[in-house]
Enzyme design. Structure first.
Site, PDB file in Angstrom:
ATOM      1  CB  CYS A  12      -0.903   0.034   1.238  1.00  9.38           C
ATOM      2  SG  CYS A  12      -1.988  -1.376   1.394  1.00  9.38           S
ATOM      3  N   GLY A  38       0.126   0.453  -5.171  1.00  9.67           N
ATOM      4  CA  GLY A  38      -1.115  -0.309  -5.074  1.00  9.67           C
ATOM      5  C   GLY A  38      -2.098   0.114  -6.128  1.00  9.67           C
ATOM      6  CG  ASN A 112       2.788   0.824   3.395  1.00 10.04           C
ATOM      7  OD1 ASN A 112       2.589  -0.250   2.841  1.00 10.04           O
ATOM      8  ND2 ASN A 112       3.930   1.476   3.285  1.00 10.04           N
ATOM      9  N   GLY A 113       1.696  -1.810   5.297  1.00  7.90           N
ATOM     10  CA  GLY A 113       2.504  -2.816   5.968  1.00  7.90           C
ATOM     11  C   GLY A 113       1.703  -4.067   6.272  1.00  7.90           C
ATOM     12  CE1 TYR A 252       9.326  -3.410  -9.531  1.00 11.36           C
ATOM     13  CE2 TYR A 252       8.152  -3.927  -7.504  1.00 11.36           C
ATOM     14  CZ  TYR A 252       8.147  -3.686  -8.867  1.00 11.36           C
ATOM     15  OH  TYR A 252       6.974  -3.716  -9.559  1.00 11.36           O
TER      16      TYR A 252
END
Length: 473
Positions: A12, A38, A112-113, A252
């Site tokens: 996310c 996302g 996020n996570g 990345y």
């Protein structure tokens, strides 16, 4: 790299702003810049000081929102979220931010996570009477907050955060304040910016550039930040912290124009390519990178090796995100749709193909085949990160060893499987040196779990599939 075709995706991205008259529009642009994190859902919650208003849906930011919808979101503060489904699965019910209403006011929550002890906490909360409305691990925090015995939201949140294990960058918003929290290891990136008198928070600094905000600083591991009309206040919620930022953010996930802890992502990737050239001295005619995230490393490799960099692979930018499709056959077809070799560049040449990682090996094999079909005389694959041998439990969708080709195969076996003339991975030490944070102690300020199997947090039994438990320590 076409990681979206190989099953390597970050979960996310979050964005928030406090004290701006165009909060919804600013958040829209912030989310658009984080779209790479996302693509399955997006949402915005706006506060006008008296009530919270939510708009969210499945799809890309441009599909969920339009000018008419944004104009209806009135308020000077907002938080937003873009989602890639891993732990919680898909569906509109799991699209964030979540909005919870109670007699004491409303609470919006974006995350996020991945919380590795979420299942254990859910069982405990359900036994106490909680009823969950989603399958997302994010909802656990809201229940822990409401069940806390403390009176103030600040104390409730700090108490709840101490119960969570794993990776989390949280944005919370009420009618009167925004709260920001980062896990004690700082596994996910999170930064603070300022535009005029308004403060903003984002998963990546590239979001600040698009809205004209000035970078202030990174959120620190174990830090709780409260933003309201009086300004910004910070305090720790964790007794001990140990920085372990996800290394794959540099390799990345993050956009090249983002900075993570003062290190530019493009510069780090280019340095990884240069280091890779020193570790893989190959006699070749041309260097090419797999679009998009491998281009920086390929340029660095070419500069260091003194071999011309050429655009040997073209990405079709008008094809949908094929990683959403579940079947392996569709993933392979997606590679053909997304990438095309440039015959005039590779025909009759010894080609060095630089990529940032190999997950399943499917995409690498297909790209090598395409280059050979386009007339490449030799194809040497160089990877600007070490072999990914271990699953990630912190928000990346590689949760089993079966998904990782390097988990059960040697470099030589992988080379044979993808059909390359040679295959070289960057060493762990070389990668850390190139990023600019050389190894010093256990985690060197970065999480290396997917490469070394050394996890910065405890991994709970119900996080790991039964047949995987002997492989994860």
């Amino acid at each position: 790299m076409l990681a979206e075709l190989k099953g390597l995706n970050e979960e996310c991205g979050v964005f928030g702003i406090w004290g701006h008259p165009d909060a919804a529009k600013i958040t829209y642009y912030g989310l658009h810049s984080l779209q790479h994190r996302g693509q399955e859902g997006a949402g915005i919650v706006v506060s006008n000081g008296g009530r919270l208003q939510v708009l969210k849906g499945e799809g890309l930011v441009t599909e969920v929102f339009n000018e008419g919808k944004i104009e209806k979101l009135h308020g000077k503060s907002a938080i937003g979220h873009v989602r890639y489904a891993t732990a919680g699965g898909g569906g509109i019910e799991n699209v964030q931010p979540f909005l919870f209403n109670s007699q004491n006011g409303s609470l919006a929550l974006a995350h996020n996570g991945n919380i590795v002890n979420a299942n254990a906490l859910k069982h405990q909360l359900e036994a106490q009477g909680s009823i969950f409305q989603t399958s997302s691990d994010t909802e656990v925090l809201a229940h822990l907050i409401k069940r806390s015995g403390y009176l103030s939201l600040n104390d409730q949140l700090k108490n709840a955060l101490t119960m969570l294990k794993g990776a989390y960058a949280f944005l919370l918003m009420t009618e009167t304040e925004m709260m920001v929290a980062l896990d004690p290891n700082g596994l996910r990136p999170l930064s603070i910016g300022q535009i005029g008198d308004a403060y903003c928070v984002a998963s990546e600094t590239c979001a600040f550039d698009i809205i004209g905000a000035e970078f202030v600083r990174d959120v620190m591991p174990g830090e709780l930040i409260i933003i309201d009309d009086r300004g910004l206040h910070s305090e720790p919620f964790a007794l001990s912290t140990s920085s372990a930022i996800c290394t794959m953010e540099y390799v990345y996930f993050s956009r090249p124009d983002s900075n993570i802890h003062g290190i530019n992502v493009h510069t780090a990737r280019k340095s990884m390519g240069k280091q890779l050239a020193m570790e893989a001295q190959i006699d070749a005619d041309v260097v090419t990178g797999v679009p998009d995230s491998s281009i920086s490393a390929a340029i660095g490799y070419a500069e260091s090796a003194g071999i011309p960099y050429e655009l040997g692979l073209i990405k079709n930018r008008y094809v949908g995100r094929t990683f959403i499709q579940p079947s392996q056959s569709l993933r392979e077809q997606g590679v053909k749709m997304k990438l095309a070799p440039v015959r005039g560049v590779v025909e009759g040449k010894r080609v060095i193909m630089v990529d940032d990682s190999i997950v399943r090996g499917t995409t690498s094999r297909r790209i090598v085949t395409m280059l050979r079909e386009a007339g490449a005389k030799e194809v040497h694959v160089c990877i600007s990160s070490p072999p990914m041998k271990n699953p990630c439990f912190y928000g990346i969708d590689t949760s089993t060893h079966e998904e990782l080709i390097a988990s059960k195969h040697s470099v030589e076996e992988i080379r044979e499987m993808i059909g390359a003339d040679s295959l070289t991975f960057l060493s762990v030490d070389g990668m850390l040196k190139a990023i600019g944070r050389p190894q010093d102690g256990n985690q060197c300020g970065q999480c290396l779990a997917c490469f070394t199997g050394n996890y910065p947090t405890e991994i709970y039994p119900d996080t790991v599939l039964p047949h995987e438990k002997e492989l994860v320590r």
